[in-house]
Design an enzyme around this catalytic site. Sequence first.
Site, PDB file in Angstrom:
ATOM      1  N   HIS A 126     -17.517  33.740  13.471  1.00 49.89           N
ATOM      2  CA  HIS A 126     -18.052  32.634  14.456  1.00 49.89           C
ATOM      3  C   HIS A 126     -16.785  31.647  14.532  1.00 49.89           C
ATOM      4  O   HIS A 126     -16.674  30.572  14.971  1.00 49.89           O
ATOM      5  CB  HIS A 126     -19.191  32.043  14.390  1.00 49.89           C
ATOM      6  CG  HIS A 126     -19.306  31.460  13.210  1.00 49.89           C
ATOM      7  ND1 HIS A 126     -19.691  32.120  11.904  1.00 49.89           N
ATOM      8  CD2 HIS A 126     -19.345  30.217  12.569  1.00 49.89           C
ATOM      9  CE1 HIS A 126     -19.963  31.450  10.883  1.00 49.89           C
ATOM     10  NE2 HIS A 126     -19.493  30.138  11.482  1.00 49.89           N
ATOM     11  N   SER A 131     -21.456  30.332   6.467  1.00 48.31           N
ATOM     12  CA  SER A 131     -22.807  30.442   7.483  1.00 48.31           C
ATOM     13  C   SER A 131     -22.991  31.910   8.000  1.00 48.31           C
ATOM     14  O   SER A 131     -24.110  32.348   7.870  1.00 48.31           O
ATOM     15  CB  SER A 131     -22.731  29.654   8.677  1.00 48.31           C
ATOM     16  OG  SER A 131     -22.815  28.300   8.461  1.00 48.31           O
TER      17      SER A 131
HETATM   18  N1  LIG Z   1     -23.622  21.655   9.799  1.00 45.50           N
HETATM   19  C1  LIG Z   1     -22.928  22.666  10.407  1.00 45.50           C
HETATM   20  O1  LIG Z   1     -22.774  22.639  11.630  1.00 45.50           O
HETATM   21  C2  LIG Z   1     -22.341  23.688   9.548  1.00 45.50           C
HETATM   22  C3  LIG Z   1     -21.199  24.460  10.146  1.00 45.50           C
HETATM   23  C4  LIG Z   1     -20.697  25.338   9.185  1.00 45.50           C
HETATM   24  C5  LIG Z   1     -20.923  25.447   7.951  1.00 45.50           C
HETATM   25  N2  LIG Z   1     -21.971  24.589   7.630  1.00 45.50           N
HETATM   26  C6  LIG Z   1     -22.443  24.926   6.234  1.00 45.50           C
HETATM   27  O2  LIG Z   1     -21.549  24.076   5.390  1.00 45.50           O
HETATM   28  C7  LIG Z   1     -21.711  24.737   4.053  1.00 45.50           C
HETATM   29  C8  LIG Z   1     -20.150  25.026   3.290  1.00 45.50           C
HETATM   30  O3  LIG Z   1     -19.499  25.950   4.127  1.00 45.50           O
HETATM   31  P1  LIG Z   1     -18.047  26.529   3.666  1.00 45.50           P
HETATM   32  O4  LIG Z   1     -17.835  27.508   4.340  1.00 45.50           O
HETATM   33  O5  LIG Z   1     -17.347  25.567   3.416  1.00 45.50           O
HETATM   34  O6  LIG Z   1     -18.656  27.173   2.301  1.00 45.50           O
HETATM   35  P2  LIG Z   1     -17.851  27.652   0.997  1.00 45.50           P
HETATM   36  O7  LIG Z   1     -18.603  28.576   0.050  1.00 45.50           O
HETATM   37  O8  LIG Z   1     -16.238  27.657   1.260  1.00 45.50           O
HETATM   38  O9  LIG Z   1     -17.659  26.348   0.086  1.00 45.50           O
HETATM   39  C9  LIG Z   1     -18.580  25.766  -0.768  1.00 45.50           C
HETATM   40  C10 LIG Z   1     -18.172  25.013  -2.177  1.00 45.50           C
HETATM   41  O10 LIG Z   1     -18.938  24.358  -2.756  1.00 45.50           O
HETATM   42  C11 LIG Z   1     -18.672  24.440  -3.948  1.00 45.50           C
HETATM   43  N3  LIG Z   1     -20.005  24.571  -4.865  1.00 45.50           N
HETATM   44  C12 LIG Z   1     -20.997  25.473  -5.101  1.00 45.50           C
HETATM   45  N4  LIG Z   1     -21.867  25.176  -5.634  1.00 45.50           N
HETATM   46  C13 LIG Z   1     -21.621  24.114  -6.065  1.00 45.50           C
HETATM   47  C14 LIG Z   1     -22.207  22.877  -7.191  1.00 45.50           C
HETATM   48  N5  LIG Z   1     -23.604  23.456  -7.498  1.00 45.50           N
HETATM   49  N6  LIG Z   1     -21.704  21.910  -7.278  1.00 45.50           N
HETATM   50  C15 LIG Z   1     -20.485  21.588  -6.678  1.00 45.50           C
HETATM   51  N7  LIG Z   1     -19.864  22.538  -6.083  1.00 45.50           N
HETATM   52  C16 LIG Z   1     -20.407  23.705  -5.707  1.00 45.50           C
HETATM   53  C17 LIG Z   1     -18.000  25.938  -4.234  1.00 45.50           C
HETATM   54  O11 LIG Z   1     -17.147  25.987  -5.279  1.00 45.50           O
HETATM   55  C18 LIG Z   1     -17.111  25.928  -2.957  1.00 45.50           C
HETATM   56  O12 LIG Z   1     -15.961  25.334  -3.179  1.00 45.50           O
HETATM   57  C19 LIG Z   1     -22.681  26.096   4.173  1.00 45.50           C
HETATM   58  O13 LIG Z   1     -23.885  25.778   3.839  1.00 45.50           O
HETATM   59  C20 LIG Z   1     -22.464  26.189   5.577  1.00 45.50           C
HETATM   60  O14 LIG Z   1     -23.417  27.131   6.193  1.00 45.50           O
HETATM   61  C21 LIG Z   1     -22.547  23.916   8.163  1.00 45.50           C
HETATM   62 ZN   LIG Z   2     -19.324  28.159  10.445  1.00 40.16          ZN
END
Ligand SMILES: NC(=O)c1ccc[n+]([C@@H]2O[C@H](COP(=O)([O-])OP(=O)(O)OC[C@H]3O[C@@H](n4cnc5c(N)ncnc54)[C@H](O)[C@@H]3O)[C@@H](O)[C@H]2O)c1
Ligand SMILES: [Zn+2]
Length: 362
Positions: free
Chosen positions: A59, A40
């Site tokens: 955060h 994020s």
């Molecule tokens: N809903 C919420 O409250 C909330 C809170 C925090 C984070 N998020 C969101 O969650 C998501 C993930 O965050 P994160 O910190 O774990 O991210 P990250 O970048 O650590 O992990 C993403 C993963 O997706 C994989 N990936 C990327 N493209 C891909 C594809 N096309 N197919 C398969 N795998 C793929 C990457 O290799 C990686 O392992 C982000 O969009 C973040 O903003 C949401």
């Molecule tokens: Zn976060």
Amino acid sequence: MKAAVMRANNAPLEIEDVGIDDPGPGEVLLKTAASGICHSDLHVIEGSLPVPPPCILGHESAGIVEAVGEGVTDFAPGDHVIGCLTSWCGVCKFCTGGRPYLCLTQFSVRPEGSKSRLSSSNGDPIAQFANLSSFAERMLCPERSLVKIRDDIPLDRASLIGCGVTTGLGAALNTVDIPAGASVVIIGCGGVGLAALQGARIVGAGKIIAIDAHPWKFDLAQKLGATDCINATDGDPVAAVHALTGGGADFVFECIGLVTTVQQAIAMTGRGGTTVLVGVVPLTQLVPISAADLTLQEKKITGSYMGSNRFRFDMPKYIDFYLDGRLHLDEMISSRIDLAEVNEAFDRMRKGEAARQVIVFD
Ligand SMILES: NC(=O)c1ccc[n+]([C@@H]2O[C@H](COP(=O)([O-])OP(=O)(O)OC[C@H]3O[C@@H](n4cnc5c(N)ncnc54)[C@H](O)[C@@H]3O)[C@@H](O)[C@H]2O)c1
Ligand SMILES: [Zn+2]
Ligand SMILES: [Zn+2]
């Protein structure tokens, strides 16, 4: 104090000397111990989540209380704490209705006309991100953005609970009700997805299928509880899930935030199943879906925000899960870095080279 300041979108963060005010009423000053790097933060840098610069991101944090402002009774200097971006007011319909993570006033700024909590060396205000701004040596937070924790968990591990773990674990434990034995798919094995995967394991899911585009993550996913792994770049992951589950999974957690993976998540969800959207799709992008697919197969789609948390209740529980061996956090940290390496850490995140990277402060 040193902080990483976002001066412009799509540009490296700048390490600067930044001013931080004394704690005012209801505020707590922390020495930051550790800050995980969450996607994020990258969404904000890339403009997918609109937060105007100058701003200090970060955060997912843990720290130690240094001083408290007038009226603060829940914290004292020396307390170990975790920060959470869903601060709560305690009186709105969501807070009183039991869903404080949807609080209507969760981003609490100081009263109009007061000094900014954070400022440049020339005194110009710098925006605080989500009441926290943990890419900085100190944090000045509203007390309702913090929870006191036991002091026998290392603070680098504790910091992960501040966002990614609470988001992923909570999506599985709080947002939906997964019966033991249900089939679960996790799309995206980053910090959030690996926590959702552990939530599925903790509630006793049957098949737990991890999907990622970077197969080096599969060893880790299996250690954390995945029963099967699918390389998203090797054939059609939807067909692979249908084959493994006999027609689609009971629960699919999308933990990336791409239009295509949201569509895949719905297509992987079986009859009567639930798609849980955890990843944040850029606000300007719409996702075309087949409504008839939902109607005729009675599929459900739900969003999950910050693991539907009541963080003063949930986070200490997640720490107990860690300390009694049920929640694995050590394995999720792929590197510990200095604040000065924050831009390289975002490059590694863009390339899918990291699980969770954590900035550790002296
Ligand atoms: N809903 C919420 O409250 C909330 C809170 C925090 C984070 N998020 C969101 O969650 C998501 C993930 O965050 P994160 O910190 O774990 O991210 P990250 O970048 O650590 O992990 C993403 C993963 O997706 C994989 N990936 C990327 N493209 C891909 C594809 N096309 N197919 C398969 N795998 C793929 C990457 O290799 C990686 O392992 C982000 O969009 C973040 O903003 C949401
Ligand atoms: Zn976060
Ligand atoms: Zn409220």
